[in-house]
Design an enzyme around this catalytic site. Structure first.
Site, PDB file in Angstrom:
ATOM      1  N   GLU A   1       0.887  -1.181   0.000  1.00 35.08           N
ATOM      2  CA  GLU A   1       0.000   0.000   0.000  1.00 35.08           C
ATOM      3  C   GLU A   1       0.914   1.217   0.000  1.00 35.08           C
ATOM      4  O   GLU A   1       1.359   1.679   1.053  1.00 35.08           O
ATOM      5  CB  GLU A   1      -0.886   0.010   1.260  1.00 35.08           C
ATOM      6  CG  GLU A   1      -1.852  -1.144   1.347  1.00 35.08           C
ATOM      7  CD  GLU A   1      -3.097  -0.980   0.475  1.00 35.08           C
ATOM      8  OE1 GLU A   1      -3.266   0.080  -0.163  1.00 35.08           O
ATOM      9  OE2 GLU A   1      -3.888  -1.936   0.423  1.00 35.08           O
TER      10      GLU A   1
ATOM     11  N   CYS B   1      -2.302   9.346   2.379  1.00 32.47           N
ATOM     12  CA  CYS B   1      -1.915   8.738   1.098  1.00 32.47           C
ATOM     13  C   CYS B   1      -2.917   9.124   0.032  1.00 32.47           C
ATOM     14  O   CYS B   1      -2.598   9.168  -1.148  1.00 32.47           O
ATOM     15  CB  CYS B   1      -1.813   7.226   1.235  1.00 32.47           C
ATOM     16  SG  CYS B   1      -3.288   6.495   1.930  1.00 32.47           S
TER      17      CYS B   1
END
Ligand code: NAD
Length: 520
Positions: free
Chosen positions: A269, A303
């Site tokens: 991720e 993110c």
């Protein structure tokens, strides 16, 4: 001597305030230690040292993995619903400490208190999801071409999962992994960011307590605080079946390659370079409100933060000045993230602040302009002077092809471009390495349809009239391309945490071969 501000938060979270070194390694059976380097956890808002933390050596990390595997051998035999009951107790224990843990996240990471509490809520939510999963994580029964045969797809736990997490979600990301791992019967070893060890220690204490009260070896939820030494030991250990890594593309590439070279399983991720497109038919009020949160919230350190904004030429002159004004208004809301009035806390480190200024320099060097913000914020309160505060910036690079558009600057810098045709905007959205989150503001159904189709956004998260950030746990979360193709949290993400066996079973006394092959 700790300030009252810090002392209150640490003691509410059950952490020492007398300067004692906090043990950052846990490997079950009440054992807390840490023979590695003693690291400092520093408050990004004030520069105050919150605590000294004893971290894991490589040898301790290997020992934690060994103990986690031992614990797994027993834990895998606990029935799914019983594991669900334990997750329910973890969920309740975390919920009981929600405000204390939320404040700790805010203190140690620097996000505003409401987002700190939101992060703990996310841990609670994924536990709720995992409780259901503990009864429903199912394989399939398939039709066989051979008479009297059945084919089963069976899910069994993987074993030990190493969870390496980034600084910006110091609790929730581990929760996403841990809750699913527990539901399907894995043991975990968590290595948090070296700059947010206290969040990890506080959460692990709560989880360990629940496990041990249920007669489960706490090594099922082991913790190795530390930096490179502990991280590398975890990555290279063949006894770690899956490494779930959340962090930068740079480190993800190193870790992905290492795990792959030993044929381990990897879940990545990584960074995002998320884009919002505002189309001519968009509700501009909604787009404005949504974008200010998505681009400037968490001081640009999600993110999924919106980093690129592509405006249709027909609305750009109307919309951009309003957005600039909203950013100007934000400048009075920068400050201590523990205060309820604050909307923009500090950047996490001095290094992040340097990266922000370097990116702004690059914009100017490439012929672009800064429309608002982009300076250091000087707090009036003395104790905040050592904090890493900046004023969120909107920039207009010289062209949509400018190199700055290609990079994830992990700070509140929003780059703007103007488009004429939706295909052009989609091309820019897709024209970067990363593929995490994206959104289109429109009320035109034809545009929506294209956006979510094979001709649309190539990201893992493809929204309409919703921020790029702030995902819910129900759907799988993750990104494509250099964001790593990983999926965590809801949806079918749990399927990555199990080993699948296809089992063909013959219920007859005959032995037919598949594809009609004859061997007699
Ligand atoms: P980072 O890559 O610097 O560090 C992440 C973790 O990796 C830390 O725990 C660190 O100690 C560890 N690490 C570093 N080098 C290692 C090595 N060689 N071996 C093993 N472990 C190692 O990232 P960061 O600065 O903490 O976080 C910010 C980045 O994380 C951003 O790029 C952001 O987009 C990304 N992120 C992605 C997601 C997502 O879900 N896609 C979520 C949060 C953050």
């Amino acid at each position: 001597m700790l300030s009252t501000r810090v002392g209150k938060v640490l003691s509410a979270a059950g952490l020492p305030i007398d300067g004692e070194v906090v043990k950052g390694v846990y490997m079950g059976k009440g054992t807390w230690g840490g023979n590695g380097e003693v690291m400092e956890s520093v408050c990004p808002s004030t520069g105050e040292v919150l605590a000294k933390v004893a971290t894991a050596t490589a040898a301790e990390t290997s020992e934690a993995v060994k103990r986690a595997r031992e614990a797994y051998k027993t834990f895998r035999k606990v029935t799914g619903p019983k594991r669900g009951e334990i997750i329910r107790q973890v969920r309740n224990a975390i919920a009981e400490h929600k405000s204390a843990l939320g404040a700790l996240v805010s203190l140690e990471m620097g996000k505003i208190i409401s987002e700190g509490e939101g992060e703990i809520q996310e841990y609670i939510d994924i536990c709720d999801y995992a409780i259901g999963l503990s009864r429903s994580a199912a394989g399939r029964v398939l039709k066989s071409e051979r008479p009297g045969h059945q084919i089963l797809e069976v899910a069994n736990p993987l074993g030990v999962v190493g969870i390496i997490t980034a600084f910006n979600f110091p609790v929730a990301v581990c929760g996403w992994n841990f809750a699913l791992c527990l539901a399907v019967g894995n043991a975990t070893v968590w290595k948090p960011s070296p700059t947010t060890p206290l969040c990890a220690i506080a959460v692990t204490r709560i989880v360990a307590d629940v496990l041990e009260k249920n007669g489960i070896d706490g090594a099922v939820a082991s913790l190795v605080c530390g930096g490179l030494e502990a991280g590398e030991a975890l990555v290279n250990d063949k006894a770690v079946d899956l490494v779930s890594f959340t962090g930068s593309e740079r480190v993800g590439q190193i870790i992905g390659t290492k795990v792959q070279s030993r044929f381990g399983k990897i879940l990545l991720e990584l960074g995002g370079n998320n884009c919002a497109i505002v189309a001519p038919s968009a509700n501009l009020d909604l787009a404005l409100r949504t974008l200010v949160f998505a681009a400037a919230g968490t001081a640009g350190q999600r993110c999924t933060t919106t980093r690129r904004l592509i405006l249709h030429r027909s609305i750009a002159d109307k919309f951009l000045p309003r957005l600039v004004k909203a950013y100007e208004n934000l400048q009075t809301r920068v400050g201590d993230p523990l205060k309820s009035h604050t909307l923009i806390g500090p950047l996490h480190t001095r290094g992040a602040k340097d990266t922000f200024f370097k990116a702004l320099e690059q914009v100017k060097r490439e012929g672009g302009e800064i429309l608002v913000g982009g300076e250091s914020y000087a707090p009036s309160s003395g104790d905040l002077k050592q904090g890493h505060y900046v004023l969120p910036a909107i920039v207009k690079p010289a062209s949509p092809e400018s190199p700055i558009f290609q990079e994830e600057t992990f700070a509140p810098m929003l780059s703007v471009a103007i488009y004429d045709d939706l295909d052009q905007a989609i091309g820019w959205n897709n024209g970067v390495r990363q593929g995490l989150s994206s959104t289109l503001f429109t009320t035109d159904m034809r545009e929506m349809g294209k956006w979510i189709s094979e001709e649309g956004s190539d990201c893992g998260l493809v929204n309409v009239n919703v921020a790029t950030s702030g995902a819910e746990i129900g759907a799988a979360f993750g990104g494509n391309k250099s964001t790593g193709w990983g999926r965590e949290s809801g949806g079918d993400a749990w399927k990555q945490y199990v080993r699948w066996s296809s089992c063909t079973i013959n219920f007859t006394d005959d032995a037919p071969l598949a594809q009609g092959v004859n061997f007699e």
